[in-house]
Design an enzyme around this catalytic site. Structure first.
Site, PDB file in Angstrom:
ATOM      1  N   THR A 173      -6.504  10.192  -1.032  1.00 39.84           N
ATOM      2  CA  THR A 173      -6.617  10.920  -2.290  1.00 39.84           C
ATOM      3  C   THR A 173      -5.526  10.543  -3.264  1.00 39.84           C
ATOM      4  O   THR A 173      -4.596   9.850  -2.927  1.00 39.84           O
ATOM      5  CB  THR A 173      -6.544  12.438  -2.036  1.00 39.84           C
ATOM      6  OG1 THR A 173      -5.287  12.734  -1.418  1.00 39.84           O
ATOM      7  CG2 THR A 173      -7.670  12.876  -1.128  1.00 39.84           C
ATOM      8  N   LYS A 199       4.019  -6.814   4.246  1.00 37.45           N
ATOM      9  CA  LYS A 199       3.786  -5.435   3.856  1.00 37.45           C
ATOM     10  C   LYS A 199       3.513  -4.626   5.104  1.00 37.45           C
ATOM     11  O   LYS A 199       2.969  -5.123   6.091  1.00 37.45           O
ATOM     12  CB  LYS A 199       2.637  -5.310   2.854  1.00 37.45           C
ATOM     13  CG  LYS A 199       1.256  -5.698   3.349  1.00 37.45           C
ATOM     14  CD  LYS A 199       0.514  -4.646   4.148  1.00 37.45           C
ATOM     15  CE  LYS A 199       0.463  -3.313   3.435  1.00 37.45           C
ATOM     16  NZ  LYS A 199      -0.174  -2.293   4.357  1.00 37.45           N
ATOM     17  N   GLU A 222       6.920   4.902   7.052  1.00 35.79           N
ATOM     18  CA  GLU A 222       6.453   6.084   6.333  1.00 35.79           C
ATOM     19  C   GLU A 222       7.238   7.328   6.749  1.00 35.79           C
ATOM     20  O   GLU A 222       7.180   7.760   7.900  1.00 35.79           O
ATOM     21  CB  GLU A 222       4.961   6.292   6.579  1.00 35.79           C
ATOM     22  CG  GLU A 222       4.115   5.227   5.911  1.00 35.79           C
ATOM     23  CD  GLU A 222       2.644   5.289   6.263  1.00 35.79           C
ATOM     24  OE1 GLU A 222       1.851   4.626   5.580  1.00 35.79           O
ATOM     25  OE2 GLU A 222       2.291   6.000   7.230  1.00 35.79           O
ATOM     26  N   THR A 281       0.865  -1.186   0.000  1.00 34.18           N
ATOM     27  CA  THR A 281       0.000   0.000   0.000  1.00 34.18           C
ATOM     28  C   THR A 281       0.901   1.235   0.000  1.00 34.18           C
ATOM     29  O   THR A 281       1.311   1.702  -1.050  1.00 34.18           O
ATOM     30  CB  THR A 281      -0.982  -0.012   1.190  1.00 34.18           C
ATOM     31  OG1 THR A 281      -0.254  -0.279   2.400  1.00 34.18           O
ATOM     32  CG2 THR A 281      -2.050  -1.072   1.001  1.00 34.18           C
ATOM     33  N   ASN A 319       0.181  10.684   5.448  1.00 35.40           N
ATOM     34  CA  ASN A 319      -1.058  10.298   6.108  1.00 35.40           C
ATOM     35  C   ASN A 319      -2.124  11.397   6.106  1.00 35.40           C
ATOM     36  O   ASN A 319      -3.282  11.128   6.415  1.00 35.40           O
ATOM     37  CB  ASN A 319      -0.760   9.853   7.541  1.00 35.40           C
ATOM     38  CG  ASN A 319      -0.124   8.485   7.561  1.00 35.40           C
ATOM     39  OD1 ASN A 319      -0.788   7.468   7.374  1.00 35.40           O
ATOM     40  ND2 ASN A 319       1.190   8.432   7.732  1.00 35.40           N
ATOM     41  N   THR A 328       1.269  -6.257  13.695  1.00 29.72           N
ATOM     42  CA  THR A 328       1.417  -4.901  13.182  1.00 29.72           C
ATOM     43  C   THR A 328       1.616  -4.784  11.682  1.00 29.72           C
ATOM     44  O   THR A 328       2.219  -3.828  11.234  1.00 29.72           O
ATOM     45  CB  THR A 328       2.579  -4.174  13.905  1.00 29.72           C
ATOM     46  OG1 THR A 328       3.800  -4.877  13.684  1.00 29.72           O
ATOM     47  CG2 THR A 328       2.330  -4.087  15.388  1.00 29.72           C
TER      48      THR A 328
END
Length: 411
Positions: free
Chosen positions: A411, A184, A279, A158, A406, A195
């Site tokens: 979008t 992932k 991230e 993702t 995040n 997690t």
């Protein structure tokens, strides 16, 4: 584990063990047109085990997999996975969609619906586009092959920036077995089970109950010891399938110990891939806590340090503001004596730099501390001076990029 007992396979992954195949297609679940539907199948029945989220808002696939494994852990045939939609907070219709995924997999690959497990990842609270899912399963089934492990690892991504897969072989007293896996995860990562999503495979022969115990052991020191942002997903699942294709039985004794060590190494390596792909992350930090009254106390302190926004933003800036680490230690809720606290930091292959001893700053030089915190990977070691309890977690810094990713995830 002594590295002489196992060998990492170049380019290995979830299909490296004998008798496992995979496929990945772009089913249209994601708007990007990237692969988003993955099948992993075994050429025969597998013993299977799973470890799942403790989040009480659990996704439909988690509920269904718990039920499926409770009834049929000795005859699992594979896993169907979609990315781009979590099928979480979707109520009874979402559970029906997860069951439909089992049925579609059985129709396309063979076997019974209850021989397949389901995993989903993506946006929460949106119904699955079942027309896309069904078409994707039917399109992927003819593509199942042992050469598609890398494609499968890419198809479950993702916000990941790169796929995560690994395989290794280990020599047991009864012969050589192979373990493989893919995972992932890059955000919503915190130790409260696993997690993230992960599928692990092996051609060893292991009884279902033993497999479950081995998986729990491996997860405790790997997927359950990493934190990126302190949030635990609704979908967290690690599955382990053993098809016995090698003919090598794993039971009690030296063989079990070697297999357990190899499985632990596989899980740790995959978990560290997740942390390094966190991230927006620019630094990976090992948080080690020793000298606690109990291991649970050590874990609680490590967890508080690893999730503190103030600590993590200092990591991001390479700022050796160790007072924030002491603050997090003190607010962990663990009983301690601040006058016994010690803190040291170290970079890769460097001796520890003692910053605090007996609750008091040492005469270290600020430039030395700054040099450690500037490393892309370093260790923070807090000793409570109270007992033998210890714990280790791996975490990341918290950067502007994490907020950017995040803030507009949908979008």
């Amino acid at each position: 584990m002594d590295a002489s007992h196992y060998r990492v396979l170049d380019g290995g992954g979830v299909t490296s063990p004998r008798g496992f195949v995979a496929a990945a297609v772009a089913a249209g679940i994601k708007q990007s047109g990237r692969p988003d539907l993955v099948l992993v199948a075994a050429e025969g029945d597998c013993a299977a085990a799973g470890v799942f989220t403790r989040n009480q808002v659990a996704a439909a696939p988690v509920l269904l997999d718990r039920e499926t494994l409770a009834a049929n852990s000795a005859a699992i045939r594979g896993v169907v996975i979609n990315a781009g939609n979590a099928n979480a907070c979707t109520g009874a219709p979402g559970l029906a969609d997860a069951r439909r995924m089992q049925a579609l997999m059985a129709e396309a690959v063979g076997g019974r619906p209850d021989q397949y497990l389901v995993m989903s990842t993506g946006v929460i609270g949106v119904p699955l586009p079942m027309a896309c899912v069904g078409n994707g399963i039917r399109a992927a089934a003819p593509l199942l092959a042992a050469t598609n492990g890398a494609a499968a690892a890419e198809g479950i991504m993702t916000t990941d920036t790169r796929p995560k897969s690994l395989a290794l072989t280990v020599d047991l007293p009864g012969g050589r077995v192979t373990l493989g896996g893919m995972a992932k995860g890059a955000g919503m990562i915190h130790p409260d089970m696993a997690t993230l999503l992960g599928v692990l495979t092996t051609d060893a022969q292991v009884a279902p109950d033993d497999l479950a115990a081995l998986l729990q052991e491996a997860v405790a020191g790997s997927f359950n010891a990493i934190s990126i942002d302190g949030d635990t997903s609704t979908n967290d699942t690690i599955l382990l399938l053993a098809n016995g294709a090698s003919g090598v039985v794993v039971a009690d004794g030296p063989g079990r110990a070697l297999f357990a060590a190899a499985l632990g190494e596989l899980c740790r390596a995959l978990a560290m891939m997740v942390v390094r792909d966190g991230e927006g992350a620019t630094r990976v930090v090992t948080v080690r806590v020793t000298g606690a009254a109990t291991p649970a106390d050590a874990r609680r302190v490590a967890d508080t340090i690893a999730t503190s926004p103030l600590v993590k933003t200092a990591f991001a800036g390479g700022d050796p503001n160790w007072g924030r680490i002491m603050m997090a230690t003190g607010r962990s809720g663990v009983a301690l004596d601040q006058h016994k606290l010690a803190l040291a930091v170290s970079g890769p292959d460097e001796p520890p730099l003692q910053l605090v001893r007996d609750g008091t700053p040492t005469d270290y030089h600020e430039s030395e501390a700054a040099a450690v915190f500037a490393h892309p990977e370093f260790v923070v070691h807090v000793d409570l001076g109270l007992g033998a309890g210890e714990a280790t977690l791996w975490t990341t810094d918290l950067t502007h990029d994490y907020v950017t990713i995040n803030a507009d995830y949908r979008t």
